[in-house]
Design an enzyme around this catalytic site. Structure first.
Site, PDB file in Angstrom:
ATOM      1  N   LYS A  50     -13.848  -7.655 -30.480  1.00 57.18           N
ATOM      2  CA  LYS A  50     -14.794  -8.673 -30.954  1.00 57.18           C
ATOM      3  C   LYS A  50     -14.514  -9.045 -32.420  1.00 57.18           C
ATOM      4  CE  LYS A  50     -17.663  -9.674 -27.527  1.00 57.18           C
ATOM      5  NZ  LYS A  50     -17.737 -11.052 -26.998  1.00 57.18           N
ATOM      6  N   ARG A  88     -29.243  -8.363 -16.416  1.00 64.62           N
ATOM      7  CA  ARG A  88     -28.266  -7.327 -16.772  1.00 64.62           C
ATOM      8  C   ARG A  88     -27.893  -6.510 -15.533  1.00 64.62           C
ATOM      9  NH1 ARG A  88     -25.494  -7.992 -21.075  1.00 64.62           N
ATOM     10  NH2 ARG A  88     -26.381  -7.475 -23.105  1.00 64.62           N
ATOM     11  N   LEU A 121     -18.256 -17.115 -23.550  1.00 69.25           N
ATOM     12  CA  LEU A 121     -19.058 -15.923 -23.257  1.00 69.25           C
ATOM     13  C   LEU A 121     -18.325 -15.028 -22.259  1.00 69.25           C
ATOM     14  CD1 LEU A 121     -22.500 -17.739 -22.751  1.00 69.25           C
ATOM     15  CD2 LEU A 121     -21.418 -17.036 -24.889  1.00 69.25           C
ATOM     16  N   ALA A 122     -17.051 -15.337 -22.031  1.00 68.75           N
ATOM     17  CA  ALA A 122     -16.275 -14.557 -21.051  1.00 68.75           C
ATOM     18  C   ALA A 122     -15.801 -13.261 -21.706  1.00 68.75           C
ATOM     19  CB  ALA A 122     -15.086 -15.373 -20.567  1.00 68.75           C
ATOM     20  N   TYR A 124     -14.181  -2.168 -27.802  1.00 71.86           N
ATOM     21  CA  TYR A 124     -14.930  -3.413 -27.623  1.00 71.86           C
ATOM     22  C   TYR A 124     -15.172  -4.085 -28.977  1.00 71.86           C
ATOM     23  CZ  TYR A 124     -19.044  -6.376 -26.793  1.00 71.86           C
ATOM     24  OH  TYR A 124     -19.935  -7.427 -26.751  1.00 71.86           O
ATOM     25  N   GLN A 165     -25.037 -12.670 -17.765  1.00 74.29           N
ATOM     26  CA  GLN A 165     -26.429 -12.845 -18.210  1.00 74.29           C
ATOM     27  C   GLN A 165     -26.575 -14.052 -19.143  1.00 74.29           C
ATOM     28  OE1 GLN A 165     -29.268  -9.709 -20.194  1.00 74.29           O
ATOM     29  NE2 GLN A 165     -28.020 -10.532 -21.833  1.00 74.29           N
ATOM     30  N   ASP A 166     -25.818 -14.051 -20.242  1.00 77.60           N
ATOM     31  CA  ASP A 166     -25.971 -15.113 -21.240  1.00 77.60           C
ATOM     32  C   ASP A 166     -25.514 -16.462 -20.701  1.00 77.60           C
ATOM     33  OD1 ASP A 166     -26.691 -12.938 -22.734  1.00 77.60           O
ATOM     34  OD2 ASP A 166     -25.274 -13.284 -24.361  1.00 77.60           O
ATOM     35  N   HIS A 181     -29.190  -7.754 -26.603  1.00 75.19           N
ATOM     36  CA  HIS A 181     -30.202  -8.635 -26.004  1.00 75.19           C
ATOM     37  C   HIS A 181     -30.162  -8.425 -24.494  1.00 75.19           C
ATOM     38  CE1 HIS A 181     -26.406 -10.697 -26.660  1.00 75.19           C
ATOM     39  NE2 HIS A 181     -26.647 -11.465 -25.619  1.00 75.19           N
ATOM     40  N   GLU A 231     -21.945  -4.963 -32.769  1.00 70.78           N
ATOM     41  CA  GLU A 231     -21.150  -3.733 -32.680  1.00 70.78           C
ATOM     42  C   GLU A 231     -20.021  -3.726 -33.724  1.00 70.78           C
ATOM     43  OE1 GLU A 231     -21.046  -0.917 -30.545  1.00 70.78           O
ATOM     44  OE2 GLU A 231     -22.998  -1.458 -29.703  1.00 70.78           O
ATOM     45  N   SER A 260     -20.452  -9.879 -31.825  1.00 68.10           N
ATOM     46  CA  SER A 260     -21.304  -8.720 -31.531  1.00 68.10           C
ATOM     47  C   SER A 260     -21.660  -7.930 -32.780  1.00 68.10           C
ATOM     48  CB  SER A 260     -20.582  -7.798 -30.548  1.00 68.10           C
ATOM     49  OG  SER A 260     -21.296  -6.587 -30.399  1.00 68.10           O
TER      50      SER A 260
END
Length: 324
Positions: free
Chosen positions: A153, A184, A80-81, A149, A12-13, A179, A127, A125
């Site tokens: 990050k 998505r 962004l991978a 995750y 997406q990004d 986002h 998160e 993130s």
């Protein structure tokens, strides 16, 4: 002409960022693990597949990264991978750590090794903050990750900070909160909600199964967030910044808005499914993006209601099922 390399361009990004950079006159290189096998559907949807130079890079393999950097010699690299699903990270923690943590380290080390003056953007993130206090999270809030995750990050974030401080690399992390967009995939809960509500509105008769509806998140519009990434890369001194709308809503409010947008009451169509609850989850995520506004002049224009509206319009346009 500036050259940018987007690792993970098929997501997406990556796709929205590629479109933005092309519009700014960049020569854009985009990688995926296997560019021959990848369909790059998102680039196709945005009508820019032919304008991106596609190549294969296994970011978990240092030699592969080094080779690509020597070949492309980019001015800017956007990482962004990596595995991007919190839910999947509980099932595949090792793969998540490798694809996020090790990949970031490989790119940083390759930049250092080649001695290039390449600028580096890393996808962080919100998160990472985990179950932070009720206070909205900013750049000084400590990380308390609650998923594999988020742990990965957080490791990537500190690697970036370390290379910036130890080796003077122009490297930054955007600490992005949720986002969304029509790009998505359906394994993301927001797209799952939108797609299912659209099918139900056109008479599918199915039920939407969801986990914990009480969780709350800060949901923004992905095309705006890639603008923030680019703006971060234009700063002379690299800064890690929180990128978010600053507005938090519950998942129930998101679901309600999605069904209301097709004239339905969500309560008639949603089933709470305990098998979809996560081992540990963030009940609430709150963000304070004031510093991004101060340094970049960036502010989110779309909050959750607009995000739902835009995703639903795209979904109905895609299915052609019903028109409002």
């Amino acid at each position: 002409m500036k050259r940018a390399l987007i690792c993970g361009v098929s997501g997406q990004d990556g796709s929205y960022l590629a479109r933005l950079l092309i519009s700014k006159g960049y020569e854009v290189f985009g990688s995926s693990r296997d560019a021959q096998m990848e369909s790059f559907n998102n680039l196709q949807t945005l009508g820019i597949k032919g304008e991106v130079n596609l190549l294969s890079i296994a970011t978990t393999d240092f030699r592969s990264v080094l080779q690509a950097l020597s070949q492309v010699a980019p001015d800017e690299i956007y990482n962004l991978a990596g595995q991007s699903s919190v839910a999947m990270s509980f099932e595949q923690p090792l793969q998540t750590m490798e694809s996020v943590g090790i990949s970031t380290l490989n790119i940083l080390e390759a930049i250092r090794f080649t001695g290039a003056s390449t600028k580096f953007y890393n996808a962080g993130s919100g998160e990472c903050f985990g179950a932070a206090a009720a206070q909205p999270c900013d750049e000084n809030t400590p990380f308390r990750p609650r998923s594999p995750y988020a742990v990965a990050k957080a490791a990537a974030f500190w690697s970036v900070a370390n290379y910036r401080e130890a080796y003077g690399l122009n490297a930054c992390t955007g600490i992005l909160f949720n986002h969304e967009s029509p790009l998505r995939p359906e394994r993301f809960v927001t797209r799952k909600i939108i797609a299912t509500a659209a099918r139900i509105a056109s008479g599918s008769g199915e039920k939407l199964h969801l986990g914990n509806l009480a969780i709350s998140r800060d949901w923004g519009w992905a095309p705006e967030y890639v603008e923030a990434m680019w703006m971060m890369m234009q700063l002379d001194n690299a800064q890690d910044l929180v990128i978010a709308t600053g507005r938090t809503c519950t998942l129930e409010e998101f679901v309600s808005a999605a069904f209301a947008s097709v004239g339905l009451s969500w309560r008639d169509h949603v089933v709470t499914d305990e098998s979809l609850f996560r081992p540990t989850d963030l009940n609430e995520s709150r963000a304070n993006p004031a510093r991004a506004h101060q340094l970049l002049g960036w502010r989110a224009k779309n909050t959750m209601p607009e995000v739902v509206q835009r995703m639903m319009e795209a979904e109905l346009g895609r299915s052609g099922a019903i028109h409002h």
